[in-house]
Design a protein around this motif. Structure first.
Motif, short mmCIF file in Angstrom:
data_model
loop_
_atom_site.label_atom_id
_atom_site.label_comp_id
_atom_site.label_asym_id
_atom_site.label_seq_id
_atom_site.Cartn_x
_atom_site.Cartn_y
_atom_site.Cartn_z
N VAL A 1 0.93 -1.38 -0.14
CA VAL A 1 0.08 -0.01 0.01
C VAL A 1 0.83 1.09 -0.04
O VAL A 1 0.64 2.33 -0.63
CB VAL A 1 -0.94 0.17 1.16
CG1 VAL A 1 -1.64 1.28 1.46
CG2 VAL A 1 -2.01 -1.12 1.02
N LEU A 2 2.10 1.15 0.61
CA LEU A 2 2.89 2.26 0.74
C LEU A 2 3.69 2.34 -0.65
O LEU A 2 4.77 3.28 -0.52
CB LEU A 2 3.67 2.11 1.76
CG LEU A 2 3.35 2.18 3.33
CD1 LEU A 2 4.37 2.17 4.28
CD2 LEU A 2 2.50 3.86 3.48
N PHE B 1 12.45 -5.35 -4.73
CA PHE B 1 13.63 -5.32 -3.92
C PHE B 1 13.23 -4.28 -2.73
O PHE B 1 13.73 -4.40 -1.56
CB PHE B 1 14.88 -4.76 -4.50
CG PHE B 1 16.07 -4.59 -3.74
CD1 PHE B 1 16.82 -5.63 -3.32
CD2 PHE B 1 16.57 -3.26 -3.36
CE1 PHE B 1 17.68 -5.36 -2.53
CE2 PHE B 1 17.69 -3.04 -2.54
CZ PHE B 1 18.12 -4.07 -2.16
N THR B 2 12.69 -3.16 -3.03
CA THR B 2 12.38 -2.16 -1.99
C THR B 2 11.50 -2.80 -0.80
O THR B 2 11.67 -2.58 0.37
CB THR B 2 11.64 -1.12 -2.56
OG1 THR B 2 12.41 -0.30 -3.72
CG2 THR B 2 11.28 -0.02 -1.55
N LEU B 3 10.52 -3.86 -1.22
CA LEU B 3 9.66 -4.28 -0.10
C LEU B 3 10.62 -5.32 0.66
O LEU B 3 10.25 -5.46 1.73
CB LEU B 3 8.39 -5.24 -0.88
CG LEU B 3 7.63 -5.85 -0.04
CD1 LEU B 3 6.71 -4.92 1.06
CD2 LEU B 3 6.72 -6.85 -0.82
N TYR B 4 11.55 -6.11 -0.14
CA TYR B 4 12.42 -6.96 0.85
C TYR B 4 13.23 -6.13 1.79
O TYR B 4 13.45 -6.43 2.86
CB TYR B 4 13.31 -7.86 -0.18
CG TYR B 4 12.48 -9.19 -0.45
CD1 TYR B 4 13.02 -10.27 0.29
CD2 TYR B 4 11.51 -9.15 -1.49
CE1 TYR B 4 12.47 -11.52 0.01
CE2 TYR B 4 10.90 -10.42 -1.57
CZ TYR B 4 11.36 -11.68 -1.01
OH TYR B 4 10.85 -12.75 -1.21
N ARG B 5 13.74 -4.86 1.16
CA ARG B 5 14.82 -4.35 1.97
C ARG B 5 14.15 -3.56 3.26
O ARG B 5 14.73 -3.53 4.36
CB ARG B 5 15.35 -3.00 0.89
CG ARG B 5 16.36 -2.17 2.07
CD ARG B 5 16.78 -1.12 0.84
NE ARG B 5 17.71 -0.32 1.76
CZ ARG B 5 18.28 0.78 0.96
NH1 ARG B 5 18.01 1.25 -0.28
NH2 ARG B 5 18.86 1.65 1.78
N HIS B 6 12.88 -2.99 2.94
CA HIS B 6 12.47 -2.30 3.99
C HIS B 6 11.49 -3.12 5.09
O HIS B 6 11.17 -2.52 6.14
CB HIS B 6 11.81 -1.04 3.59
CG HIS B 6 12.67 -0.16 2.91
ND1 HIS B 6 13.44 0.66 3.65
CD2 HIS B 6 12.86 0.22 1.67
CE1 HIS B 6 14.44 1.51 2.86
NE2 HIS B 6 13.68 1.28 1.55
N VAL B 7 10.70 -4.05 4.51
CA VAL B 7 9.79 -4.72 5.55
C VAL B 7 10.12 -6.07 5.55
O VAL B 7 10.32 -6.59 6.88
CB VAL B 7 8.32 -4.84 4.68
CG1 VAL B 7 7.31 -5.58 5.29
CG2 VAL B 7 8.11 -3.11 4.29
N ILE B 8 10.48 -7.04 4.75
CA ILE B 8 10.67 -8.50 4.67
C ILE B 8 12.04 -8.84 5.73
O ILE B 8 11.79 -9.33 6.57
CB ILE B 8 10.39 -9.12 3.41
CG1 ILE B 8 8.98 -8.89 2.79
CG2 ILE B 8 10.92 -10.47 3.52
CD1 ILE B 8 9.02 -9.57 1.62
N LEU B 9 12.97 -8.18 4.94
CA LEU B 9 14.33 -8.77 5.65
C LEU B 9 14.62 -8.08 7.02
O LEU B 9 15.02 -8.82 7.78
CB LEU B 9 15.40 -8.20 4.72
CG LEU B 9 15.65 -8.56 3.33
CD1 LEU B 9 16.77 -8.13 2.64
CD2 LEU B 9 15.71 -10.31 3.62
#
Length: 293
Positions: free
Chosen positions: A191-192, A197-205
């Protein structure tokens, strides 16, 4: 004004004392709490040490083995303190730790990339996901005959087995962490405007960090065991590592020297475990899971 009674004086004295306690500096309270926590973490280890030394000395007194095979703790302590004053002792530790850090760093790089790839791509997980777990259960020593055939007697032989021993645990830590990331967090990231890669970097990892650190800790344990086995089996010329010097002491039936190296390896393992425990505690505090913080 009425004269002050004895009861009034005593009450004023108690109140004054309570005020003094209330003005106790916060730093004193904090340092006192820190000292208490250090003592709570130290006394069980001291008690375990006393029990181990006592059992060791009891075995010596029992005559189970002659003292040239099983020397008493005091003799080993004298050997350890004398040997620790020589450059050979620290040089051996330096060579072994350099191998350990190099092998573990390679394992972290390979295991992280492999874990993310397997967790993200379902066909890859179906192909090698179970193989990673199978590799994790294999004894590291079984790889040495193949490693010697591939690389002869060299540093590469030891590194090959160290990396094979540690990578599966690190990769499984990443995979498990990604699998348990709440779907709601991923939806919020989407939603943001986060994707790929951005989702992995800031949320998943970041969400996998506790599981990743657990995988790193287990990976280090496998890497350390593999390294010790490798140094005992593969003696590289000119590299007086812990394993090489320990093997030399065994060939000369120098039991105090052998036990000296065993104690050294144990102490190194305890120190590294303390580093991982500190990292884990820091993560717990940052996640609000440490009730004492």
């Amino acid at each position: 004004m009425p004269a002050e009674t004895l009861e009034d004086k005593e009450s004023r004295s108690v109140v004054s004392g309570l005020d003094e306690l209330g003005r106790t500096p916060a730093s004193d309270t904090r340092f006192g709490r820190l000292g208490l926590r250090l003592w709570e973490g130290t006394w069980p280890k001291l008690l375990a040490l006393v029990i181990i030394i006592g059992a060791w000395q009891g075995l010596v007194w029992s005559g189970w083995k002659p003292e040239f095979v099983l020397p008493p703790p005091l003799e080993v302590w004298r050997e350890l303190t004398a040997y620790a004053a020589t450059p050979d002792y620290w040089q051996a530790i330096g060579i072994t730790m350099q191998r350990a850090v190099t092998g573990f760093a390679l394992s972290v790089a390979v295991g992280t990339v492999l874990g993310i790839a397997v967790a993200r791509f379902k066909p890859l997980r179906a192909a090698i996901g179970s193989a990673i777990t199978g590799l994790q259960t294999m004894p590291s020593i079984i790889w040495f005959p193949l490693a010697i055939l591939l690389f002869k007697i060299s540093e590469s032989t030891i590194m090959f087995v160290v990396v094979l021993g540690a990578v599966p645990s690190i990769a499984n830590g990443i995979i498990s962490g990604i699998d348990y990331v709440p779907p709601a967090w991923k939806r919020v990231g989407t939603v943001l405007g986060m994707q790929g890669f951005t989702l992995y970097r800031h949320v998943i990892l970041p969400a996998t960090l506790p599981s990743f650190v657990s995988g790193l800790k287990q990976g280090w344990a496998f890497a350390w065991r593999s390294l010790m086995a490798g140094e005992l089996l593969v003696i590289v010329a000119g590299q007086g590592s812990i394993g090489a010097l320990m093997q030399g002491a065994r060939e000369f039936s120098d039991a105090p020297r052998v036990l000296t190296w065993i104690i050294t390896v144990l102490v190194i393992g305890i120190l590294v475990d303390a580093l991982f425990r500190a990292a884990d505690n820091r993560i717990r505090r940052s996640w609000g899971l440490d009730q004492d913080s």
